[in-house]
Write a protein that holds these residues in place. Structure first.
Motif, PDB file in Angstrom:
ATOM      1  N   ASP A  34      -3.703  -4.031  13.886  1.00  0.00           N
ATOM      2  CA  ASP A  34      -2.267  -4.199  13.664  1.00  0.00           C
ATOM      3  C   ASP A  34      -1.627  -4.792  14.903  1.00  0.00           C
ATOM      4  O   ASP A  34      -1.842  -4.316  16.016  1.00  0.00           O
ATOM      5  N   ILE A  83       6.207  -9.427   3.998  1.00  0.00           N
ATOM      6  CA  ILE A  83       5.960  -8.560   5.153  1.00  0.00           C
ATOM      7  C   ILE A  83       7.203  -7.708   5.392  1.00  0.00           C
ATOM      8  O   ILE A  83       8.333  -8.213   5.366  1.00  0.00           O
ATOM      9  N   ILE A 120       1.996  -6.533  11.679  1.00  0.00           N
ATOM     10  CA  ILE A 120       1.175  -7.182  10.663  1.00  0.00           C
ATOM     11  C   ILE A 120      -0.275  -6.755  10.800  1.00  0.00           C
ATOM     12  O   ILE A 120      -0.864  -6.830  11.887  1.00  0.00           O
ATOM     13  N   ARG A 121      -0.797  -6.267   9.689  1.00  0.00           N
ATOM     14  CA  ARG A 121      -2.206  -5.838   9.677  1.00  0.00           C
ATOM     15  C   ARG A 121      -3.079  -7.000   9.242  1.00  0.00           C
ATOM     16  O   ARG A 121      -2.753  -7.714   8.288  1.00  0.00           O
ATOM     17  N   ARG A 122      -4.197  -7.149   9.916  1.00  0.00           N
ATOM     18  CA  ARG A 122      -5.123  -8.224   9.582  1.00  0.00           C
ATOM     19  C   ARG A 122      -5.947  -7.803   8.371  1.00  0.00           C
ATOM     20  O   ARG A 122      -6.854  -6.984   8.481  1.00  0.00           O
ATOM     21  N   THR A 136      -2.914 -13.189   7.098  1.00  0.00           N
ATOM     22  CA  THR A 136      -2.647 -12.285   8.210  1.00  0.00           C
ATOM     23  C   THR A 136      -3.624 -12.511   9.356  1.00  0.00           C
ATOM     24  O   THR A 136      -3.269 -12.363  10.511  1.00  0.00           O
ATOM     25  N   ILE A 148      -2.114 -15.315  11.200  1.00  0.00           N
ATOM     26  CA  ILE A 148      -0.930 -14.908  11.961  1.00  0.00           C
ATOM     27  C   ILE A 148      -1.376 -14.229  13.259  1.00  0.00           C
ATOM     28  O   ILE A 148      -0.788 -14.422  14.314  1.00  0.00           O
ATOM     29  N   HIS A 149      -2.444 -13.458  13.172  1.00  0.00           N
ATOM     30  CA  HIS A 149      -2.958 -12.787  14.373  1.00  0.00           C
ATOM     31  C   HIS A 149      -3.432 -13.773  15.442  1.00  0.00           C
ATOM     32  O   HIS A 149      -3.510 -13.431  16.614  1.00  0.00           O
TER      33      HIS A 149
END
Lengths: 258, 349, 283
Positions: free
Chosen positions: C33, C64, C80-82, C87, C90-91
């Motif tokens: 996260d 989200i 945000i959780r991968r 996601t 985004i990470h």
């Protein structure tokens, strides 16, 4: 660093590699983004390690297994390229024929009789079970179809370049068939593997007046029982249903089970 | 707004005239036994006779299977430009049957409600609809009369009713309709409504398949059945292929996908038809599927047509009875049979 | 034609066209996260419990939850959780990178439902993120509420979100904070173990006066609600925040429809009494 990409083939017609070479409009753009190190159809260069290996063809012999395992150990991502690599394709039909019978069909009765008494040829008989790649090694992505679909290849390459997982929705061929406004094959009085087959091909066969033969393999949720009932309702003999299933799905559990 | 009389040939000439200026879509026969809305060309056949509902309903001309929502480009100065992709070209869809007019009318409600769908709006408001009344059922599978869509004409700019003598009654319903009819030599007709009533009175009874109860009672029966073996019964053969959704004139669910061009600086976002019968329709990010079971998906589809959306919008059944889903289902699942079973189930309990 | 063109363009920009947000802070919260603070071109103007549609252009878009309180400025905070393609991408982003943002969407929580009541927050895992957007304004007006309790549970100590924040809330927010893990999995942990349902039967609770806000994985809801009802809490006093697949955020794409409600418009926050007749809601 551009990713190192390589193409390899096992038992196949190499048609999938040709299908990719045929994407002339995008091929040069892709080549700008990757480092193509091995491609028998186009160039010849060896590298010890690959980022993405596209592997075409099905696995037949012990030496195939060794070669594939070796490949797997040298690549970060392994992509099964085309029906042979994904689900065995037409050559998996031979899974249902005794090896000696196959041999006779190809080389004649004399040849068969000769090799049966010659110990040097005996290993042939153990070599004839046709398998998709994932029966031997872990496969990271599947480009289905006979041949592969350029749009899917492009999606996969773009995803890999961005470091994301490509997504191929598990939808039946019917979805694209409807999107294309096609008259259903059943309406024409013919039968179709579409309802149980992975889409993504843009229903190209039906668009062009043919039926779906299921080259892209069965869907995870395929309702096989219902499909067989449907075929029977169209007065297809069980023998012929079996044959339809074994045309492309001979190496899948379902092809063996029908 | 006004009624006119003309011969069928007048109308055919009129449509050909329109087609010489704008894209006009009209049902054409194709394949073995199917029809589709196709662009009228100089050599197209135009006939208002009997046809079975087109493979895809005309509303899909307004919601294409795949449409670009936006395109984007990252400029070298670091700014990102995003623009909507809108189709504001004008088109005419002619020969639209009442069931399909009702379909478009309902989609209008759904996509204009609350926050309007700009892409739909741009196409819809630049589309003229020419309707054509049915005087005989298309085939044995329709049940338009049973779900109150047989006499629907709202949304048409011009609505045409064939008369017994072979001529037609034209009803100009909107300003756009007036514009389309400008320059025609149709005869004004004073007793249009009466003529229409006459046509309706002479239509066969029953018209297509019927239900033993009215639409409002169907809603009640459908709402009562959450846990019912009927849902399981009708998915035994289901392929979860989504055909029933994709050919439905009142289905509009969509999926959205992005694509990046190989230049890695530009790309687009498209939407494509989705279908609530597809197994992964209700899967969330973490992988949980809220409707993993085909019976639950079937129940959702049927209730959407006969309970949820009727309740939300108050414009009757959200099934127009065109019979497309049942006709094209490879597994022979027919929403008519499901509703009939639900009605009878209600009787028993 | 020109005016019409601008009209469709305007509507499209209000709906499907994201604004560009710049990432100004990134911080790891757990191994999977990550916290993102984004500065938007325009004020966000959100209510607690609302969500935004976040996109990486060229890759995709997903709903989200907003985790910051409704401040009225152009700051957006998210955890945000991968879990999927988007996601994960985004990470990969860093400070200075851009995200496409649409929204805020959804009904959210209304503070009016909480004023003058005892408040119980129950958060499971990532559920603490949207609940935080409600906890923050509640604490800001601490005097307007009765007893406040937060039960926050997660799988193991390494998965706990907002650790520093929870510490501060424990010491100086005037709130009882119960921190739980399903299992310590041999990691150091000085708080309790167990499910978020477990403290509820033991709580001193005025069932008439309490209002509960609940957010967590689908499986949690049924059990927590059952436990609350056993304590005499009415379904009108329970608010749940549901998760569904969403593609548009404006009630069109059909993915988030649960029976006759659209999660993106009617929810994602619902008074539980509005869901009790909807069997699919908590499945």
């Amino acid at each position: 660093m551009k990713p190192k990409v390589a193409f390899f083939d096992f038992a196949s017609c190499e048609g999938c590699q040709l299908a990719i070479l045929n994407c002339e409009d995008i091929l040069l753009d892709i080549l700008n983004l990757v480092n193509l190190v091995e491609f028998r159809e186009a160039i010849s260069e060896k590298a010890p390690r690959y980022d993405i290996a596209f592997v075409e063809g099905s696995i037949h012999r012990d030496e195939d297994i060794e070669r594939l395992q070796n490949l797997r150990s040298r690549t970060t991502v392994l992509v099964a390229l085309g029906a042979c690599a994904c689900n065995g394709c037409v050559q998996a039909r031979s899974n249902f024929v005794a090896p000696a019978v196959n041999y006779e069909a190809v080389y004649g009765e004399d040849a068969r009789n000769r090799v049966q008494v010659d110990a040097d040829f005996w290993s042939l008989w153990s070599h004839t079970r046709v398998r998709p790649l994932d029966a031997v090694v872990k496969v990271d992505a599947y480009l289905r179809g006979c041949p592969v679909v350029p749009a899917e290849f492009l999606h996969l390459v773009k995803s890999m370049l961005r470091g994301t997982t490509p997504y191929f929705p598990p939808d039946a061929v019917c979805v694209e068939c409807k999107k294309n406004g096609n008259e259903c094959v059943l309406e024409r009085g013919e039968t179709c593997m579409g309802p149980i087959t992975w889409g993504g091909c843009n229903s190209i066969c039906v668009n062009n007046g043919y039926v779906c033969d299921g080259c892209r393999g069965t869907l995870p949720h395929a309702n096989i029982q219902s499909h067989i009932t449907l075929m029977r309702e169209h007065n297809i003999k069980d023998e012929d249903i079996r044959s339809r299933y074994r045309l492309f799905l001979g190496a899948e559990p379902i092809g063996r089970g029908v | 707004m006004s009624y006119h009389l003309a011969t069928q040939q007048n109308v055919i000439n009129w449509i050909r005239g329109l087609a010489s200026e704008n894209p006009v879509y009209f049902p054409e026969k194709y394949g073995h036994a199917s029809y589709r809305f196709a662009k009228v060309e100089a050599d197209s056949e135009i006939q208002f006779e009997h046809y079975t509902p087109t493979v895809l309903p005309p509303v899909k001309l307004l919601i294409p299977a795949r449409e670009e929502l936006l395109s984007f480009r990252k400029h070298s100065d670091g700014k990102t430009e995003i623009n909507p992709t809108l189709d504001e070209s004008f088109r005419v869809i002619a020969g639209v049957r009442p069931c399909d007019l009702k379909g478009i009318f309902l989609i209008d409600l759904f996509l204009k409600e609350g926050v309007a769908d700009a892409h739909y709006l741009a196409r819809r408001e630049n589309t003229a609809l020419i309707g054509w009344a049915c005087t005989a059922p298309c085939d044995s599978r329709v049940f338009c009369a049973a779900v109150d869509s047989l006499h629907h004409s709202e949304g048409a700019d011009v609505f045409i009713t064939p008369l017994k003598n072979g001529d037609v009654l034209l009803e100009i319903k909107t300003r756009l309709g007036e514009k389309l009819a400008a320059g025609t030599d149709w005869q004004p007709c004073d007793d249009g409504p009466a003529k229409k009533v006459g046509v309706v009175a002479s239509m066969q009874e029953p018209f297509g398949r019927t239900f033993p109860v009215g639409v409002q009672d169907i809603f009640k029966k459908v709402a009562k059945n959450w846990k019912s073996p009927i849902w399981d019964k009708h998915v035994e053969r289901c392929f979860s292929c989504g055909t029933c959704n994709l050919v439905c004139p009142t289905c509009y669910c969509f999926d959205v996908n992005d694509d990046m061009n190989l230049d890695v600086t530009s790309g687009n976002r498209t939407r494509t038809w989705d279908a609530c019968m597809l197994p992964h329709f209700a899967v969330v990010g973490g992988g949980h599927n809220f409707r993993p079971d085909p019976a639950a998906r079937q129940r959702h589809r049927v209730k959407r047509k006969f309970e949820y959306l009727p309740e939300k919008f108050g414009h009757g059944a959200v099934c127009v009875g065109c019979g497309r889903c049942g006709r094209q289902c490879t597994a022979k699942i027919d929403i008519y049979d499901i509703i009939l079973d639900l009605i009878n189930e209600g009787e028993r309990s | 034609m020109n005016t019409a063109a601008s009209r469709y363009d305007r509507i499209a920009r209000e709906t499907f066209i994201p604004q560009i947000g710049k990432i100004v802070e990134v911080a790891d919260m757990t191994a999977k996260d990550r916290f993102f603070r984004v500065v938007l071109e325009n004020p966000l103007g959100h209510r607690p419990g609302q969500f935004v549609m976040v996109s990486v252009l060229g890759l995709g878009e997903a709903p989200i939850s907003i985790s910051n309180g409704p401040t009225g400025d152009n700051i957006l905070e998210m955890v945000i959780r991968r879990i999927g393609r988007l996601t994960r991408a985004i990470h990969e982003l860093n400070v200075g990178d851009e995200l496409g943002i649409r929204g805020p969407y959804g009904s959210g929580f209304s503070l009016d439902d909480f004023y003058d009541r005892d408040v119980l927050f129950v958060a499971g895992g990532l559920g603490l993120v949207p609940l935080r957007s409600l906890i923050v304004p509640v604490i800001a007006e601490r005097g307007r509420f009765g007893d406040i309790t937060l039960i926050s549970g997660c799988r193991n100590p390494a998965e706990e979100l907002y650790r520093d924040q929870l510490e501060r809330w424990t010491t100086d927010a005037g709130m009882d904070v119960i921190r739980l893990v399903d299992s310590t999995e041999n990691m150091p942990w000085k708080f309790g173990t167990g499910l978020v349902t477990e403290p509820i039967p033991k709580m001193t609770m005025d069932a008439e006066k309490i209002v509960v806000a609940l957010c967590g994985p689908p499986v949690m809801y049924k059990f927590v609600i059952k436990t609350l009802m056993l304590r005499g809490v009415k379904d009108t006093q329970i608010f749940v925040d549901l998760e569904r697949r969403m593609k548009c955020g404006v009630g069109k794409c059909g993915h988030c429809q649960i029976n006759n409600i659209y999660c993106c418009q009617d929810g994602p926050v619902f008074r539980f009494s509005d869901l009790s007749a909807i069997p699919e809601a908590l499945q």
